[in-house]
Write a protein that holds these residues in place. Structure first.
Motif, PDB file in Angstrom:
ATOM      1  N   GLY A 153       5.956 -20.661 -26.450  1.00 15.59           N
ATOM      2  CA  GLY A 153       5.612 -21.879 -25.717  1.00 15.59           C
ATOM      3  C   GLY A 153       6.391 -21.997 -24.427  1.00 15.59           C
ATOM      4  N   SER A 199       5.214 -19.550 -21.761  1.00 14.61           N
ATOM      5  CA  SER A 199       3.926 -19.920 -21.165  1.00 14.61           C
ATOM      6  C   SER A 199       4.004 -21.234 -20.378  1.00 14.61           C
ATOM      7  CB  SER A 199       2.839 -20.007 -22.236  1.00 14.61           C
ATOM      8  OG  SER A 199       3.090 -21.073 -23.126  1.00 14.61           O
ATOM      9  N   GLU A 259       5.104 -24.287 -21.434  1.00 21.61           N
ATOM     10  CA  GLU A 259       4.939 -25.524 -22.185  1.00 21.61           C
ATOM     11  C   GLU A 259       6.277 -26.204 -22.427  1.00 21.61           C
ATOM     12  OE1 GLU A 259       2.612 -25.057 -25.803  1.00 21.61           O
ATOM     13  OE2 GLU A 259       1.738 -23.239 -24.960  1.00 21.61           O
ATOM     14  N   THR A 260       6.231 -27.517 -22.625  1.00 21.14           N
ATOM     15  CA  THR A 260       7.377 -28.264 -23.113  1.00 21.14           C
ATOM     16  C   THR A 260       7.230 -28.328 -24.619  1.00 21.14           C
ATOM     17  OG1 THR A 260       7.570 -29.574 -21.102  1.00 21.14           O
ATOM     18  CG2 THR A 260       8.536 -30.510 -23.095  1.00 21.14           C
ATOM     19  N   ILE A 261       8.273 -27.993 -25.339  1.00 19.16           N
ATOM     20  CA  ILE A 261       8.238 -28.000 -26.798  1.00 19.16           C
ATOM     21  C   ILE A 261       8.929 -29.276 -27.272  1.00 19.16           C
ATOM     22  CG2 ILE A 261       8.880 -26.764 -28.902  1.00 19.16           C
ATOM     23  CD1 ILE A 261       7.024 -25.179 -26.985  1.00 19.16           C
ATOM     24  N   GLN A 301      12.502 -27.370 -22.501  1.00 13.96           N
ATOM     25  CA  GLN A 301      11.660 -27.144 -21.336  1.00 13.96           C
ATOM     26  C   GLN A 301      12.345 -26.141 -20.416  1.00 13.96           C
ATOM     27  OE1 GLN A 301      11.113 -30.629 -18.880  1.00 13.96           O
ATOM     28  NE2 GLN A 301       9.180 -29.865 -18.093  1.00 13.96           N
TER      29      GLN A 301
END
Length: 95
Positions: free
Chosen positions: A38, A41, A43-45, A54
Motif C-alpha cells: 500500500g 503504491s 496509499e495511506t494505510i 503515509q
C-alpha cells in the motif's frame, strides 16, 4: 527500553490465536506485506484505533559533512510517517 521485535510479535499472535509459530509468522508477514504494498503504491494505510502510515517526501536540503565541515546537498528522499490515532494516544497516556 523495551524493544518488541518481530519474533516477539509472532509469539504473541501464536499464543493469542492458538496458532503454531509458523502459522503466526505467516499472518504477521501477510500484514506487513499488505502495508508495504500500500505504501509503495502511494496509499495511506489507516488502522482504526491504532494510526495511519503515509509516505512523505523530504525535500532536497543543505547539510554539513560532520567530518570535513563541507556544505553538501542532501537529496530528496521518501520517508514513512506514522500518526497515532486518538485511541492509541489515550491508551498510552493512561499508563
Amino acid at each position: 527500553i523495551i524493544i518488541m521485535e518481530k519474533y516477539n510479535l509472532v509469539e504473541q499472535v501464536a499464543q493469542e490465536l492458538n496458532l503454531t509459530k509458523k502459522e503466526a509468522n505467516s499472518v504477521v508477514q501477510t500484514i506487513f506485506a499488505a502495508v508495504e504494498e500500500g505504501l509503495v503504491s502511494g496509499e495511506t494505510i489507516r488502522i482504526s484505533g491504532f494510526g495511519s502510515f503515509q509516505v512523505k517526501t523530504r525535500s532536497e536540503r543543505k547539510g554539513v559533512n560532520p567530518k570535513t565541515g563541507e556544505e553538501i546537498i542532501i537529496p530528496e528522499t521518501k520517508v514513512v510517517g506514522f500518526k497515532p490515532a486518538e485511541a492509541l494516544k489515550t491508551f498510552v497516556n493512561e499508563f
